[in-house]
Design an enzyme around this catalytic site. Structure first.
Site, PDB file in Angstrom:
ATOM      1  CB  CYS A 190      -0.986   0.011   1.162  1.00 58.51           C
ATOM      2  SG  CYS A 190      -1.330  -1.571   1.900  1.00 58.51           S
ATOM      3  NE  ARG A 245       1.339  -9.224   5.192  1.00 58.74           N
ATOM      4  CZ  ARG A 245       0.077  -9.100   4.830  1.00 58.74           C
ATOM      5  NH1 ARG A 245      -0.837  -9.889   5.363  1.00 58.74           N
ATOM      6  NH2 ARG A 245      -0.278  -8.192   3.950  1.00 58.74           N
ATOM      7  CD  GLN A 292      -1.037  -8.431  -0.036  1.00 60.11           C
ATOM      8  OE1 GLN A 292      -0.305  -7.451  -0.182  1.00 60.11           O
ATOM      9  NE2 GLN A 292      -2.028  -8.464   0.816  1.00 60.11           N
ATOM     10  CG  ASP A 299      -2.044  -5.206  -2.646  1.00 61.90           C
ATOM     11  OD1 ASP A 299      -3.247  -5.010  -2.412  1.00 61.90           O
ATOM     12  OD2 ASP A 299      -1.127  -4.828  -1.906  1.00 61.90           O
ATOM     13  CG  HIS A 328      -3.590  -0.092  -2.806  1.00 62.64           C
ATOM     14  ND1 HIS A 328      -2.495  -0.855  -3.084  1.00 62.64           N
ATOM     15  CD2 HIS A 328      -3.962  -0.408  -1.542  1.00 62.64           C
ATOM     16  CE1 HIS A 328      -2.199  -1.599  -2.023  1.00 62.64           C
ATOM     17  NE2 HIS A 328      -3.068  -1.355  -1.076  1.00 62.64           N
ATOM     18  CE  LYS A 338     -12.279  -7.741   7.375  1.00 59.38           C
ATOM     19  NZ  LYS A 338     -11.219  -8.688   7.574  1.00 59.38           N
ATOM     20  CG  HIS A 346      -6.070  -1.508   1.282  1.00 58.52           C
ATOM     21  ND1 HIS A 346      -4.721  -1.365   1.435  1.00 58.52           N
ATOM     22  CD2 HIS A 346      -6.633  -0.602   2.110  1.00 58.52           C
ATOM     23  CE1 HIS A 346      -4.479  -0.418   2.336  1.00 58.52           C
ATOM     24  NE2 HIS A 346      -5.623   0.060   2.762  1.00 58.52           N
TER      25      HIS A 346
HETATM   26 ZN    ZN Z   1      -3.195  -2.272   0.673  1.00 59.34          ZN
END
Ligand code: ZN
Ligand code: ZN
Length: 694
Positions: A385, A414, A432, A434, A436, A520, A566
């Site tokens: 992010c 992580r 991910q 991912d 945004h 979410k 996200h």
């Molecule tokens: Zn994010």
């Protein structure tokens, strides 16, 4: 347990005699009964119908007046819930023989209520402990709870149990069940109980009493036959109600999880309402084991985890990497088609960035420790992010630029505790898918609808038919715990709700489950075994745009803060791959299969024809493998079949003369001979439609 003589304090009969007051018991159908205080749920069940009384397993009561007797539950809620005093303020399960002493709502739970099974399993743990003490009286008892799939009991005994011992325990449990001993609740003064346990060397029970009860209290025990256990219950009425039980396995566990402490033997078992349910359970487990992605990953040579490199780090082998390429290509193309822009960002960044984003503060325990370089400390990224925000901020944005949608297949790392990793599902490094989305408040709803559409497309494309949706919202009574204004929260939650209803999707709202930075939507897919997997997430964020002071110039010429969303759809590419392997049991649909066709020339002299067939299939875009070894045809066919290759094409003189191949289809067997061109056309159509059929 010998020597322990709890004093009787609250068996139903005694209390009933003591009381002359009436209480009102409210039943689920709205009926209200006035009964003497001390009446038990079983007596009420009997007065409704004897059939209900014999079907009831346990009762759920909730007091009409609340707010009294609330107990703090300590730092180990699961254990505190088993051993601490009753939490009498809220709804709770009680024995059918528990005297009711205040106005309550009462519900009689039968085998149809899922909570009942947990009570049966808890009582099964008592039955197991009874059996163990009868067979091995020197054993000391620890913790014995119900779990989601059964129960376990921790035992301390110098000599480890053998498989024969486990069989003997299971056989003795059957006897305890056949004896149908009533479970009777008894109370004893805490100090006396502690003394008794300590004197008898029951160090674990003494610990639980010391830790979870308070001086001066009466502590709760359950007796069946000669066996007495420190327990708050509830339990089923008698051991005979534990109908189908099985001892499953044995594992080592240190007392209190500390390896300096004595090693305990944790004996696992499971219990069901019937043998049929038990059999179905084990059939499901067997099927899940057959589909285990770690086993198939090895067998099909898809991926590995290398001891030398470290735990939780995935090595994608060529065949796994081919599937990943197909997944990623599909995802990137789909992103571009849906108005996303692709970006790539670094794997590490200065600690300063993580301070600005707040990860240094609230996420540090999930991050790899910093690396010291000459100019600054760096951290490997746990999330993408902040990087996407930096790209957004690299040039001024106006309302005309919005929505901005950045997508990246970003590798993140992580920290997971060693020993907690699990194949592809729980790892330390993953990718991910991912993205945004930065937009104006007025654009939220359309963006969320588009995200849900996209999530649906992912699930459908990869062969999942069912999914469940959850909407996590805030707890408005707990404002201090959430970033962002009430107005923002209301707008975000109502946008999510409207988006879901526009899509006509049924969902479950979970208040208070949102992250502190925004509400979410979670999408959980249902795999072929009916298991739920949390994958896609669409998550609002009021926190990062504020922390990074993000802005855009609005139509009004003023500076505004964009809304940030996200979203990840595979979630993690690794995890999604693990789910795919298990869902398909490694038999991937044609469009995903790393090798789509295995070619088997019958003998050496068909080598030239094999090359021709291979060239034509490759020219049509297929992934093929020729087995040109000097092996028997059947051995080659078997090898391709073990690799779950969708099509095995066999050819000899006859096929060569006809320009054909003999087709063996996975799951269907020999389909006979077919002209090569016809086979190619058929396979092309299956790939184009991403069919799960062959
Ligand atoms: Zn994010
Ligand atoms: Zn118990």
């Amino acid at each position: 347990m010998s020597g322990l003589k709890p004093s009787f304090h609250g068996p139903p009969g005694i209390l009933k005699i003591m009381s002359t007051q009436n209480i009102s018991v409210h039943l689920p159908d709205g009926a209200v009964r006035q009964v003497p205080s001390g009446t038990t749920p079983l007596e009420i069940a009997n007065s409704i119908s004897p059939r209900l009384a014999s079907a009831a397993v346990v009762a759920r009561i909730s007091p009409l007046t609340t707010g009294k007797g609330m107990q703090a539950s300590g730092e180990q809620p699961a254990e505190a819930a088993m051993y601490g005093a009753d939490d009498t303020a809220g709804p709770r399960l009680v024995d059918l023989s528990a005297p009711l002493t205040e106005d309550v709502h009462l519900e009689l739970l039968t085998e149809k209520n899922p909570e009942s099974l947990k009570v049966v399993r808890h009582s099964a743990a008592h039955v197991m402990a009874t059996a163990v003490l009868e067979l091995f009286p020197e054993t000391k008892l620890g913790h014995g709870p119900a779990t989601d799939s059964g129960f376990f009991y921790d035992f301390y005994r110098e000599k480890p149990f053998t498989p024969d011992d486990l069989a003997a325990i299971e056989a003795r449990m059957a006897q305890v069940i056949a004896r149908d001993e009533p479970f009777i609740r008894e109370f004893a003064p805490r100090e006396k109980s502690l003394e008794d346990f300590e004197r008898d060397g029951d160090f674990m029970k003494a610990h639980f009493i010391a830790r979870f009860t308070h001086p001066g209290e009466q502590v709760s025990f359950y007796r069946n036959g000669n066996f007495v256990d420190f327990c708050r219950g509830p339990n089923v009425p008698s051991t005979g109600r534990v109908k189908s039980v099985k001892v499953t396995n044995l594992a080592g566990a240190y007392w209190l999880g500390d390896e300096k402490n004595p090693q305990l033997q944790r004996v696992y078992g499971t219990a069901f309402f019937s043998k049929k349910e038990m059999d179905e359970h084990f059939a499901r487990l067997e099927e899940a084991a057959r589909r285990d992605h770690r086993v198939l990953g090895k067998q099909l040579d898809l991926f590995s985890i290398q001891e030398l490199a470290g735990a939780g780090l995935i090595f994608w082998h060529p065949k796994g990497a081919m599937i990943r390429k197909i997944m990623e290509d599909w995802m990137r193309d789909e992103c571009l088609e849906r108005g996303y822009q692709l970006v790539y960002t670094p794997h590490v960044a200065r600690v300063n960035l993580w301070q600005t984003s707040g990860h240094e503060g609230f996420y540090a325990q999930n991050m790899f420790t910093p690396m010291e370089l000459d100019d600054a400390d760096y951290r490997v990224k746990p999330m993408n992010c902040p990087f996407h925000i930096l790209i957004y901020q690299n040039s001024p944005k106006s309302y005309r630029d919005l929505p901005v949608r950045y997508a990246e297949l970003g590798n993140v790392y992580r920290y997971e505790r060693s020993g907690t990793m699990h194949g592809l599902l729980r790892v330390r490094g993953f990718t991910q898918d991912d993205a945004h989305i930065f937009c104006m408040p007025s654009q939220i709803e359309d963006e969320v609808v588009a995200c849900i559409d996209f999530a649906e497309a992912v699930l459908k494309t990869f062969g999942f038919k069912e999914f469940q949706v959850e909407l996590s919202t805030w707890d408005p009574k707990d404002r201090a715990h959430y970033a962002g204004s009430e107005e923002n929260w209301n707008l975000a939650v109502s946008s999510l709700e409207r988006a879901l209803s526009r899509k006509g999707i049924a969902y479950k709202t979970i208040p208070g489950e949102a992250a502190f930075y925004g509400p979410k939507i979670d999408v959980k897919l249902v795999d072929v075994l009916g298991r739920l997997w949390q994958l896609s997430t669409v998550q609002f964020d009021f926190n990062l745009p504020a922390r990074f002071q993000m802005e855009y110039v609005g139509e009004d010429g003023e500076r505004h803060q964009p809304v940030m969303v996200h979203r990840a759809l595979f979630g993690s590419v690794e995890r999604f791959f693990g789910v795919l392997i298990e869902h398909y049991a490694g038999a991937f649909p044609l469009w995903l299969a790393p090798v789509q066709m295995g070619l088997v020339p019958i003998s050496e002299r068909h080598k030239a024809y094999a090359e021709k067939v291979e060239a034509e299939l490759k020219a049509a875009g297929f992934r093929v493998e020729v087995d040109a070894r000097n092996e028997k045809m059947n051995a080659k066919i078997r090898d391709f079949a073990n690799q779950k290759t969708p099509y095995i094409l066999v050819f000899g003189d006859k096929e060569e003369a006809a320009g054909a191949v003999s087709v063996r289809t996975r799951g269907k067997g020999d389909q006979g001979s077919m002209p090569l061109a016809e086979f190619i056309a058929k396979a092309e159509a299956l790939v184009a439609s991403k069919s799960t059929e062959l």
